[in-house]
Design a protein around this motif. Sequence first.
Motif, PDB file in Angstrom:
ATOM      1  N   GLU A 167      38.974 143.869 -14.399  1.00 37.72           N
ATOM      2  CA  GLU A 167      39.117 143.819 -12.956  1.00 37.72           C
ATOM      3  C   GLU A 167      38.416 145.009 -12.310  1.00 37.72           C
ATOM      4  OE1 GLU A 167      43.114 141.784 -11.680  1.00 37.72           O
ATOM      5  OE2 GLU A 167      43.543 143.356 -13.131  1.00 37.72           O
ATOM      6  N   SER A 198      37.642 139.676 -10.751  1.00 40.00           N
ATOM      7  CA  SER A 198      38.288 139.542 -12.059  1.00 40.00           C
ATOM      8  C   SER A 198      37.431 138.690 -12.986  1.00 40.00           C
ATOM      9  CB  SER A 198      39.656 138.874 -11.911  1.00 40.00           C
ATOM     10  OG  SER A 198      40.498 139.642 -11.082  1.00 40.00           O
ATOM     11  N   GLU A 255      48.716 136.260  -2.658  1.00 35.55           N
ATOM     12  CA  GLU A 255      47.417 136.359  -3.302  1.00 35.55           C
ATOM     13  C   GLU A 255      46.673 135.045  -3.153  1.00 35.55           C
ATOM     14  OE1 GLU A 255      47.677 138.096  -7.246  1.00 35.55           O
ATOM     15  OE2 GLU A 255      49.677 138.858  -6.809  1.00 35.55           O
ATOM     16  N   GLY A 313      43.034 133.309  -4.693  1.00 37.54           N
ATOM     17  CA  GLY A 313      41.911 133.469  -5.611  1.00 37.54           C
ATOM     18  C   GLY A 313      40.867 132.398  -5.362  1.00 37.54           C
ATOM     19  N   SER A 338      40.047 127.165  -5.064  1.00 41.16           N
ATOM     20  CA  SER A 338      40.818 128.352  -4.699  1.00 41.16           C
ATOM     21  C   SER A 338      42.298 128.043  -4.879  1.00 41.16           C
ATOM     22  CB  SER A 338      40.507 128.805  -3.274  1.00 41.16           C
ATOM     23  OG  SER A 338      40.685 127.751  -2.350  1.00 41.16           O
ATOM     24  N   ARG A 386      46.607 129.818  -4.244  1.00 39.46           N
ATOM     25  CA  ARG A 386      47.437 130.821  -3.596  1.00 39.46           C
ATOM     26  C   ARG A 386      48.711 131.025  -4.398  1.00 39.46           C
ATOM     27  NH1 ARG A 386      48.929 129.705   2.355  1.00 39.46           N
ATOM     28  NH2 ARG A 386      50.095 127.993   1.445  1.00 39.46           N
ATOM     29  N   TRP A 393      39.854 137.749  -5.994  1.00 40.80           N
ATOM     30  CA  TRP A 393      41.243 137.713  -5.519  1.00 40.80           C
ATOM     31  C   TRP A 393      41.356 138.540  -4.242  1.00 40.80           C
ATOM     32  CZ3 TRP A 393      45.477 135.847  -8.559  1.00 40.80           C
ATOM     33  CH2 TRP A 393      45.166 135.515  -9.876  1.00 40.80           C
ATOM     34  N   ILE A 434      44.551 140.219  -2.311  1.00 40.83           N
ATOM     35  CA  ILE A 434      45.957 140.510  -2.580  1.00 40.83           C
ATOM     36  C   ILE A 434      46.516 141.368  -1.453  1.00 40.83           C
ATOM     37  CG2 ILE A 434      47.579 141.553  -4.235  1.00 40.83           C
ATOM     38  CD1 ILE A 434      45.270 141.254  -6.342  1.00 40.83           C
TER      39      ILE A 434
END
Length: 189
Positions: free
Chosen positions: A101, A117, A135, A137, A160, A162, A182, A184
């Motif tokens: 990451e 990531s 979060e 992604g 994507s 969540r 991501w 966050i």
Amino acid sequence: MNQHTHQRDTLGADIRSLRKARGLTLAELAERLQRSVGWLSQVERDLSEPSISDLRQLAACLDVPVSMLFAHSAAPVEEVGYIVRAGARRPLGSGDEGLIEELLSPDLTDDFEMVHSTFRPHARITEWIKRPTQEVGYVLSGQLDLEIGDRAFSVGIGDSFRIRGEAYRWANPHEERAVVIWVIAPPVY
């Protein structure tokens, strides 16, 4: 911005953000560190530079990898706080579980952080992750298997997802690496 800005100029702001994200007062963190509130306040305002052992202790108290506090790259003065160059991303964590990451955000002073990531082929995490965050992604490449609560998903390029404070796990059972961006909130690193 003054002319004396150098590579450690966001360390204090990041320490303050991490402390606040963990709900700690200056006095509480200073007590854990066995240092004075004045010393910690100066570190957070970049008026005092902590030693390497101070950084290790701060990382332990804030539950972040020490690399997070060490890795303030020397960005040109005019780019600090605005631009993160591809070769100057700050590494997060140890990479032990097959996950690498890197922080895409310039620092941790926003209400969120953005993380790049990379999940190695056949990497997986066996422990559930649960943190008080929201979060999202976005999969740039590869595929990733996710367990979010009691649901299982497989996501691929362009998908994507969540996670809102739920326990989750990930796995990349495939032959190619998966790369996910991501976002966050609040910052956890």
